[in-house]
Design a protein around this motif. Structure first.
Motif, PDB file in Angstrom:
ATOM      1  N   VAL A   1     105.799 -74.848 -32.155  1.00 36.77           N
ATOM      2  CA  VAL A   1     104.805 -74.506 -31.134  1.00 36.77           C
ATOM      3  C   VAL A   1     103.970 -75.769 -30.906  1.00 36.77           C
ATOM      4  O   VAL A   1     103.370 -76.306 -31.847  1.00 36.77           O
ATOM      5  N   LEU A   2     103.977 -76.257 -29.686  1.00 37.94           N
ATOM      6  CA  LEU A   2     103.364 -77.543 -29.337  1.00 37.94           C
ATOM      7  C   LEU A   2     102.207 -77.247 -28.387  1.00 37.94           C
ATOM      8  O   LEU A   2     102.420 -76.939 -27.214  1.00 37.94           O
ATOM      9  N   THR A   3     100.969 -77.283 -28.921  1.00 40.05           N
ATOM     10  CA  THR A   3      99.856 -76.821 -28.092  1.00 40.05           C
ATOM     11  C   THR A   3      98.786 -77.890 -27.903  1.00 40.05           C
ATOM     12  O   THR A   3      98.494 -78.642 -28.847  1.00 40.05           O
ATOM     13  N   ASN A   4      98.257 -77.959 -26.712  1.00 43.50           N
ATOM     14  CA  ASN A   4      97.121 -78.852 -26.451  1.00 43.50           C
ATOM     15  C   ASN A   4      95.809 -78.232 -26.906  1.00 43.50           C
ATOM     16  O   ASN A   4      94.761 -78.862 -26.810  1.00 43.50           O
ATOM     17  N   ASN A   5      95.869 -76.989 -27.374  1.00 45.32           N
ATOM     18  CA  ASN A   5      94.659 -76.314 -27.842  1.00 45.32           C
ATOM     19  C   ASN A   5      94.187 -77.006 -29.112  1.00 45.32           C
ATOM     20  O   ASN A   5      94.862 -76.945 -30.142  1.00 45.32           O
ATOM     21  N   SER A   6      93.031 -77.685 -29.051  1.00 40.67           N
ATOM     22  CA  SER A   6      92.548 -78.429 -30.230  1.00 40.67           C
ATOM     23  C   SER A   6      91.357 -77.727 -30.874  1.00 40.67           C
ATOM     24  O   SER A   6      90.702 -78.290 -31.751  1.00 40.67           O
ATOM     25  N   ILE A   7      91.107 -76.462 -30.446  1.00 41.56           N
ATOM     26  CA  ILE A   7      89.963 -75.726 -31.007  1.00 41.56           C
ATOM     27  C   ILE A   7      90.227 -75.353 -32.458  1.00 41.56           C
ATOM     28  O   ILE A   7      89.360 -75.490 -33.327  1.00 41.56           O
ATOM     29  N   PHE A   8      91.481 -74.889 -32.700  1.00 38.69           N
ATOM     30  CA  PHE A   8      91.757 -74.283 -34.004  1.00 38.69           C
ATOM     31  C   PHE A   8      92.669 -75.165 -34.856  1.00 38.69           C
ATOM     32  O   PHE A   8      93.472 -75.924 -34.331  1.00 38.69           O
ATOM     33  N   THR A   9      92.583 -74.974 -36.178  1.00 41.58           N
ATOM     34  CA  THR A   9      93.548 -75.625 -37.072  1.00 41.58           C
ATOM     35  C   THR A   9      94.877 -74.870 -36.967  1.00 41.58           C
ATOM     36  O   THR A   9      94.915 -73.737 -36.465  1.00 41.58           O
ATOM     37  N   ALA A  10      95.944 -75.476 -37.455  1.00 41.23           N
ATOM     38  CA  ALA A  10      97.256 -74.805 -37.417  1.00 41.23           C
ATOM     39  C   ALA A  10      97.194 -73.511 -38.231  1.00 41.23           C
ATOM     40  O   ALA A  10      97.773 -72.488 -37.842  1.00 41.23           O
ATOM     41  N   ARG A  11      96.422 -73.547 -39.347  1.00 39.19           N
ATOM     42  CA  ARG A  11      96.308 -72.327 -40.167  1.00 39.19           C
ATOM     43  C   ARG A  11      95.604 -71.230 -39.376  1.00 39.19           C
ATOM     44  O   ARG A  11      96.041 -70.081 -39.352  1.00 39.19           O
ATOM     45  N   ASP A  12      94.514 -71.626 -38.647  1.00 38.27           N
ATOM     46  CA  ASP A  12      93.790 -70.619 -37.850  1.00 38.27           C
ATOM     47  C   ASP A  12      94.703 -70.071 -36.754  1.00 38.27           C
ATOM     48  O   ASP A  12      94.736 -68.875 -36.473  1.00 38.27           O
ATOM     49  N   LEU A  13      95.451 -70.980 -36.095  1.00 35.54           N
ATOM     50  CA  LEU A  13      96.313 -70.528 -34.992  1.00 35.54           C
ATOM     51  C   LEU A  13      97.387 -69.582 -35.512  1.00 35.54           C
ATOM     52  O   LEU A  13      97.700 -68.571 -34.882  1.00 35.54           O
ATOM     53  N   SER A  14      97.939 -69.893 -36.683  1.00 34.15           N
ATOM     54  CA  SER A  14      98.953 -69.005 -37.258  1.00 34.15           C
ATOM     55  C   SER A  14      98.363 -67.621 -37.512  1.00 34.15           C
ATOM     56  O   SER A  14      98.973 -66.597 -37.185  1.00 34.15           O
ATOM     57  N   ALA A  15      97.111 -67.583 -38.014  1.00 35.52           N
ATOM     58  CA  ALA A  15      96.449 -66.297 -38.279  1.00 35.52           C
ATOM     59  C   ALA A  15      96.139 -65.571 -36.967  1.00 35.52           C
ATOM     60  O   ALA A  15      96.337 -64.354 -36.847  1.00 35.52           O
ATOM     61  N   ARG A  16      95.691 -66.308 -35.952  1.00 34.22           N
ATOM     62  CA  ARG A  16      95.394 -65.686 -34.646  1.00 34.22           C
ATOM     63  C   ARG A  16      96.650 -65.142 -34.000  1.00 34.22           C
ATOM     64  O   ARG A  16      96.673 -64.028 -33.466  1.00 34.22           O
ATOM     65  N   LEU A  17      97.732 -65.919 -34.075  1.00 35.17           N
ATOM     66  CA  LEU A  17      98.998 -65.450 -33.497  1.00 35.17           C
ATOM     67  C   LEU A  17      99.485 -64.216 -34.245  1.00 35.17           C
ATOM     68  O   LEU A  17      99.949 -63.236 -33.639  1.00 35.17           O
TER      69      LEU A  17
END
Ligand code: 13P
Ligand code: MG
Length: 277
Positions: free
Chosen positions: A64-80
């Motif tokens: 997953v290649l995202t320009n979203n720089s708000i969250f860490t990869a760990r946070d994004l994994s939890a949000r997803l």
């Protein structure tokens, strides 16, 4: 809008019958954008969870290649995950991680004044950077939903005094269920207007982000696909990297937006659900 054509040729000729693009069978790795392709903010887009499950069952290498720089990869994994989409932390590469890797290479142990949230702050700390308002080497503009006039003023003054202007991503807007929202690119433009300085932008469509992503999963351009919702970041960079490009209509781009560009994606799909057919 009726049936969307699937291939450049179909698009050019206005054909509408559904077809599977001939190159689709050669794809052995996928890069996929996140916002506007898999989710709108924290709501899953129909088909996204099933597609990632399908890739997992097929042991398909993907990132997953995202320009979203708000969250860490760990946070994004939890949000997803809370949206019902299972993506391990190590399958996520963000513009914040790419920016921190770039600055670590540019100036190890450097200092930065940062406008952004945990995604860029954590990545820079992990890269050995110190955050400061006192004569920083760099001003880094990342994604946030809380841009403050005071912080932007500070950034403008520091850049005017010689700090190097860096930004995680050029996206002028980000998609949401209720429509576009202003994003990092819009703030970059405000600072450029006030300083006369353009930022160096590390996120998509910068080829660096694609090269690091392909390296991360051991992928090669000839057999890798890129799925995105933006012509000016996901598709142009995927095309220039030689990837098979798939534009989905669940984010920023619509048929009129595609017409604004002199190039076309290899495929235009209504959503990622069509990749399961
Ligand atoms: O967060 C973004 C701009 O606001 C864009 O994120 P994606 O690159 O995942 O679409
Ligand atoms: Mg997107």
């Amino acid at each position: 809008m009726g049936n969307l054509p699937l291939t450049c040729a179909d698009y050019a000729e206005g054909m509408t019958e559904r077809a599977i693009h001939p190159r689709r069978g050669d794809i052995e790795c996928w890069l996929t954008d996140m916002d506007g392709v898999l989710v709108h903010e924290n709501r899953a887009i129909p088909g996204a969870a099933e597609l990632l499950e399908h890739w997992r069952e097929q042991e398909m290498p993907y990132l997953v290649l995202t320009n979203n720089s708000i969250f860490t990869a760990r946070d994004l994994s939890a949000r997803l995950s809370s949206s019902g989409i299972d993506v391990p932390e190590d399958r996520i590469w963000t513009s914040a991680l790419a920016t921190a890797a770039f600055l670590k290479q540019q100036k190890p142990g450097g200092t930065a004044f940062v406008i952004g949230e945990a995604g860029i702050l954590t990545a820079l700390h992990d890269a050995g950077y110190v955050m400061t308002e006192t004569d920083p080497d760099f001003v880094v503009i990342g994604e946030t939903r809380n841009y403050s006039f005071e912080a932007i003023t500070k950034a403008i003054r520091l850049i005017s005094r010689g700090a190097r202007f860096i930004s995680t991503n050029p996206d002028a807007t980000g998609p949401s269920q209720d429509g576009p929202m202003p994003a990092t690119g819009a703030i970059n433009a405000l600072i450029t207007k006030a300083t006369g300085m353009e930022p160096y932008i590390v996120g998509k469509p910068n080829p660096m982000m694609f090269r690091s992503a392909l390296n991360k999963i051991g992928a090669h351009s000839h057999n890798t696909g890129m799925i995105g919702d933006r012509m000016d970041t996901d598709i142009v960079a995927g095309m220039e990297a030689g990837l098979h490009t798939v534009l989905v209509m669940t984010g920023i781009a619509d048929a009129a937006e595609i017409e604004r560009f002199p190039f076309r994606p290899d495929e235009v799909l209504t959503s990622v659900a069509e990749l399961l057919q």
